[in-house]
Write a protein that holds these residues in place. Structure first.
Motif, short mmCIF file in Angstrom:
data_model
loop_
_atom_site.label_atom_id
_atom_site.label_comp_id
_atom_site.label_asym_id
_atom_site.label_seq_id
_atom_site.Cartn_x
_atom_site.Cartn_y
_atom_site.Cartn_z
N LYS A 206 0.88 -1.38 -0.04
CA LYS A 206 0.02 0.06 -0.04
C LYS A 206 0.99 1.38 0.24
N SER B 153 -4.81 -2.97 8.75
CA SER B 153 -5.50 -3.87 7.70
C SER B 153 -6.92 -4.05 8.39
N HIS C 86 -5.83 2.86 3.59
CA HIS C 86 -7.32 2.00 2.78
C HIS C 86 -7.49 2.62 1.49
N GLY C 87 -7.08 3.65 0.90
CA GLY C 87 -7.77 4.26 -0.21
C GLY C 87 -8.74 5.49 0.01
#
Length: 422
Positions: free
Chosen positions: A110, A251, A314-315
């Protein structure tokens, strides 16, 4: 002076990443760019916020056209790093270590890119060179370069000995294998900088000295360096990433996006500027504008922090959903999104009703025990679809289901969860 290295070091210095370094002027004179590594032992199948500083450092390294090396400690995990520990780490089997490695790799992907570009990151596993070491040859070739007297003075060892806590010979060897990692990466991948937390300084210097001692016999002039970062604690002295409810993982397997976002939203006034500098990519001139704000004026800064960190981890889409979920208006307009923790409830269980306090403990979604849930209700902190419920005997029935087949429960103003009726 090389711009890639200078740009990177300027960013680290301005944003608060640097605790201690070797002579970095020498580094800039010698190299066109940094090939630097950080190691992650495979003690769990995920990384938590405590590793975020090193991940952001690697991210800046790559963004300034330098090359990151990510070392997975498949070999050193079999020993266990004694740094910061009061007792021997649990010995993990090979299958567990490999499973943990894959989980950690998912997190790291990520933050940095592993491609074929000039600054594309390289992933290595030290089990490749540590697993098959010939012990006698290793002692003859490398063991002679380590002083036990000096090793005993290292903080990770000294602390355990001063407290008369057991330090096994296995753990004592950890610093030797870490030093050999640096030696191996320097020789095979031209690695010239090792990064780590401030507690790793002694181990990293050990590696630098090993490289110099072994290279002098090969008629080479080594130029290797160390940069350590401060161990981050919150303003109340708590270790970064640890809360009363456990670690803040990177996560969704272990923490919902909403709870992750909320962790950053709940940052104290004293920490928000520091965290914006360390854990986001927002330009410093924008962050500096926020330094003069006080009290409630800092709330927007905390939301900015939460949005920015969550977007990296996480975007953007999930960060946006988490931010919307924190809006008080949510209680009047229940939305389905992946950021809120949720649990499924069978429709037939609502025929006779479910005690309100019990839904808070379903899969420990908001409370860990029935007594904790009852206290929450009695103290006026529990809401059902945005409405405060103070009756611990209240039963949730079909009448509480919203049009979208959901029920919203809230613990206070900042923690929400969804019951998905099926």
């Amino acid at each position: 002076m090389n711009n890639s290295i200078k740009d990177f070091l300027d960013i680290l210095s301005a944003r608060g990443f640097i605790h201690q370094t070797t002579n970095l002027e020498d580094l800039q004179k010698k190299y066109k760019n940094i090939i630097g590594y950080t190691g992650f032992d495979c003690t769990a199948d995920c990384l938590h916020v405590g590793s975020l500083l090193q991940l952001m450092l690697l991210r800046w390294l790559q963004k300034t056209d330098n090359k990151p090396i990510v070392l997975m400690g498949g070999g050193t995990t079999k020993i266990g790093d004694p740094s910061g520990k009061d007792e021997t780490r649990k010995i993990l089997d090979e299958a567990t270590i490999n499973n943990n490695l894959e989980g950690i790799k998912e997190v790291i992907l990520k933050f940095i890119n592993f491609d074929n570009s000039s600054n594309g990151a390289t992933l290595v596993n030290n089990s490749v060179w540590l697993d098959d070491i010939n012990y006698i040859d290793f002692l003859r070739n490398f063991g002679r370069h380590f002083s036990v007297n000096r090793m005993l003075s290292f903080e990770s060892v000294k602390t355990r000995l001063d407290r008369e806590q057991n330090l096994s010979f296995l753990e004592f060897n950890y610093m030797i294998t870490q030093a050999y990692d640096y030696y191996y990466l320097n020789k095979n991948l031209n690695c010239n900088v090792q990064f780590g937390g401030s507690d790793q300084w002694g181990n990293i210097i050990n590696g630098i000295e090993l490289i110099k001692k072994t290279s002098s016999s090969e008629n080479k002039t080594p130029n290797v360096h160390a940069i350590t970062s401060p161990l981050i604690t919150t303003s109340n002295g708590q270790k970064m990433g640890k809360t009363s409810n456990g670690a803040i993982w990177l996560s969704e397997k272990y923490i919902s996006v909403f709870d992750f976002w909320q962790f950053w939203r709940n940052t104290t006034d004293e920490d928000v500027i520091k965290f914006l500098k360390l854990f986001t990519e927002i330009e410093l001139k924008e962050i500096n504008k926020l330094e003069k704000l006080k009290g409630e004026e800092l709330n927007d800064s905390k939301i900015l922090l939460a949005n920015s960190v969550t977007e990296i981890v996480h975007g953007a889409e999930k960060a946006n959903l988490a931010s919307k979920s924190s809006d008080p208006l949510l209680t009047n307009n229940l939305e389905v999104n992946d950021s809120l923790p949720s649990v499924g409830v069978k429709l037939n269980l609502l025929e006779n009703g479910i005690p309100f306090y019990k839904v808070f403990t379903l899969e420990n979604i908001l409370c860990k025990s029935n007594s904790e849930a009852r206290r929450l209700i009695q103290q006026g902190g529990a809401k059902l679809n945005g409405i405060k419920i103070s009756d611990i005997n209240y039963l949730i029935t079909k009448n509480d289901i919203q049009e979208n087949k959901l029920i919203l429960i809230s613990a206070g103003t900042k923690r929400h969860a969804i019951l998905k009726i099926n």
